[in-house]
Motif scaffolding. Structure first.
Motif, PDB file in Angstrom:
ATOM      1  N   UNK A  46      10.285 -32.349 -40.779  1.00 37.41           N
ATOM      2  CA  UNK A  46      10.560 -33.618 -40.091  1.00 37.41           C
ATOM      3  C   UNK A  46      12.044 -33.753 -39.758  1.00 37.41           C
ATOM      4  N   UNK A  47      12.908 -33.241 -40.635  1.00 40.31           N
ATOM      5  CA  UNK A  47      14.345 -33.345 -40.420  1.00 40.31           C
ATOM      6  C   UNK A  47      14.836 -32.467 -39.275  1.00 40.31           C
ATOM      7  N   UNK A  48      14.001 -31.535 -38.837  1.00 37.45           N
ATOM      8  CA  UNK A  48      14.382 -30.670 -37.717  1.00 37.45           C
ATOM      9  C   UNK A  48      14.306 -31.402 -36.376  1.00 37.45           C
ATOM     10  N   UNK A  49      13.562 -32.493 -36.317  1.00 34.80           N
ATOM     11  CA  UNK A  49      13.407 -33.263 -35.087  1.00 34.80           C
ATOM     12  C   UNK A  49      14.315 -34.493 -35.101  1.00 34.80           C
ATOM     13  N   UNK A  50      14.654 -35.002 -33.923  1.00 33.22           N
ATOM     14  CA  UNK A  50      15.405 -36.267 -33.872  1.00 33.22           C
ATOM     15  C   UNK A  50      14.525 -37.429 -34.359  1.00 33.22           C
ATOM     16  N   UNK A  51      15.176 -38.513 -34.681  1.00 31.29           N
ATOM     17  CA  UNK A  51      14.504 -39.737 -35.118  1.00 31.29           C
ATOM     18  C   UNK A  51      14.786 -40.847 -34.117  1.00 31.29           C
ATOM     19  N   UNK A  52      13.891 -41.813 -34.082  1.00 31.11           N
ATOM     20  CA  UNK A  52      14.109 -43.059 -33.363  1.00 31.11           C
ATOM     21  C   UNK A  52      15.015 -43.920 -34.233  1.00 31.11           C
ATOM     22  N   UNK A  53      16.018 -44.559 -33.633  1.00 33.48           N
ATOM     23  CA  UNK A  53      16.840 -45.473 -34.414  1.00 33.48           C
ATOM     24  C   UNK A  53      17.073 -46.766 -33.648  1.00 33.48           C
ATOM     25  N   UNK A  84      18.060 -42.210 -29.928  1.00 28.60           N
ATOM     26  CA  UNK A  84      17.548 -41.098 -30.719  1.00 28.60           C
ATOM     27  C   UNK A  84      18.709 -40.460 -31.461  1.00 28.60           C
ATOM     28  N   UNK A  85      18.412 -39.940 -32.674  1.00 29.64           N
ATOM     29  CA  UNK A  85      19.456 -39.398 -33.535  1.00 29.64           C
ATOM     30  C   UNK A  85      18.926 -38.218 -34.323  1.00 29.64           C
TER      31      UNK A  85
END
Length: 173
Positions: A46-53, A84-85
């Protein structure tokens, strides 16, 4: 209210906001300890992809999986920033790899960086000096459609009208 203090109402599809449940907000990250706890609970993949912030009106960072809607991450509320982050970890210290203001639900101006930077600082994250990818949003005065300005060409991709130089996405602001 200055550009740096501007808040952004949700301007995306009404059905997405209507689907937001009271408990659907993103994980709030208001300190380095809260980020450490949150990141420890994430699977490596999961940490390999960007996150919504989002950055809430209280200045606190909210995080959700990338495919989450920004309006859900914000619990349906207005924000100071959104995008995105992605995160990196070097020598045991977490920081921001990439960060953008890409949120077609809130269409935040690039001036929202100040609020994003403050939220990242509060979360104890090293960060770049600005968005690593800036998205310029404008609303067409002719057809009212939201546009992403590409390569400095301020024209509406829907009707061909000229777009204003200054942020105008939310007609109520």
């Amino acid at each position: 209210m200055t550009v740096q203090e501007r808040s952004y109402r949700y301007v995306g599809p009404a059905e997405l906001k209507a689907a937001v449940r009271p408990d659907s907000g993103g994980c709030r990250i208001g300190s380095a300890d809260e980020f450490a706890s949150w990141v420890a609970g994430r699977p490596v993949a999961e940490l390999a992809d960007p996150f919504t912030f989002v950055v809430g009106l209280d200045g606190v960072l909210g995080l959700a999986p990338r495919r989450s809607e920004h309006v859900a991450c914000a619990g349906g509320e207005a924000v100071l920033g959104a995008g995105e982050i992605s995160f990196t970890c070097e020598a045991g210290r977490w920081g921001v790899g990439d960060v953008s203001n890409q949120s077609t639900g809130y269409c935040p101006d690039v001036g929202s960086w100040a609020a994003v930077a403050q939220a990242l600082d509060r979360a104890g994250l090293s960060r770049p000096p600005g968005f690593t990818h800036e998205v310029v949003f404008r609303r067409c005065p002719g057809c009212q459609q939201h546009n992403i300005v590409r390569e400095g060409d301020f024209f509406c991709v829907f009707c061909g009208s000229d777009l204003p130089e200054t942020w105008n996405v939310d007609p109520s602001s």
